[in-house]
Enzyme design. Structure first.
Site, PDB file in Angstrom:
ATOM      1  N   MET A  38     -75.574  30.362  56.862  1.00 10.12           N
ATOM      2  CA  MET A  38     -74.487  29.742  56.761  1.00 10.12           C
ATOM      3  C   MET A  38     -73.891  29.267  57.572  1.00 10.12           C
ATOM      4  SD  MET A  38     -72.390  32.977  54.745  1.00 10.12           S
ATOM      5  CE  MET A  38     -70.934  32.114  54.307  1.00 10.12           C
ATOM      6  N   ASP A  39     -73.170  27.661  57.418  1.00  8.53           N
ATOM      7  CA  ASP A  39     -73.014  26.821  58.018  1.00  8.53           C
ATOM      8  C   ASP A  39     -71.385  26.869  57.967  1.00  8.53           C
ATOM      9  OD1 ASP A  39     -71.961  25.140  55.763  1.00  8.53           O
ATOM     10  OD2 ASP A  39     -73.635  23.620  55.839  1.00  8.53           O
ATOM     11  N   SER A  40     -70.358  25.339  58.908  1.00  8.78           N
ATOM     12  CA  SER A  40     -69.362  26.051  59.021  1.00  8.78           C
ATOM     13  C   SER A  40     -68.336  25.524  57.521  1.00  8.78           C
ATOM     14  CB  SER A  40     -69.134  24.837  59.434  1.00  8.78           C
ATOM     15  OG  SER A  40     -68.807  23.830  59.400  1.00  8.78           O
ATOM     16  N   ALA A  42     -70.017  26.841  54.629  1.00  7.53           N
ATOM     17  CA  ALA A  42     -70.593  27.252  53.901  1.00  7.53           C
ATOM     18  C   ALA A  42     -69.235  28.615  54.205  1.00  7.53           C
ATOM     19  CB  ALA A  42     -70.995  28.137  53.854  1.00  7.53           C
TER      20      ALA A  42
END
Length: 83
Positions: A38-40, A42
C-alpha cells in the site's frame, strides 16, 4: 458507532479494497507497506474510510502506529469499545 465485530469486518473489507486483495487472504501480521504494498495514497484512502466509518478523526500519531493489518483491526475495535 459500530460494534467491534462489525468494525473488524469493515477494516478487512476496506483493506482488501484498497490493497486489491481478497479479504480472506489478509493476516494480522501483514504489514500495510511491505506485504500489502500500500502506497501513501492507498493508506490515506484507508484512513479516510476508517474516519468516516468510525465517525472520528485519526491523529497523525495514531496513523503512524498502524503498521500491520492487526494494528488497524485492533485500533478500530478499540474505537468501538472492544479490545
Amino acid at each position: 458507532m459500530p460494534d467491534p465485530a462489525s468494525a473488524e469486518a469493515k477494516v478487512r473489507e476496506t483493506l482488501a479494497q484498497v490493497s486489491k486483495r481478497d479479504p480472506d487472504s489478509l493476516e494480522p501480521d501483514q504489514e500495510l507497506l511491505r506485504d500489502l504494498q500500500m502506497d501513501s495514497i492507498a493508506t490515506l484512502d484507508l484512513l479516510m474510510e476508517l474516519e468516516e466509518y468510525l465517525e472520528t478523526e485519526i491523529s497523525e500519531a495514531d496513523a503512524a502506529g498502524l503498521v500491520t493489518v492487526g494494528d488497524v483491526v485492533r485500533f478500530a475495535r478499540e474505537r468501538c469499545g472492544g479490545s
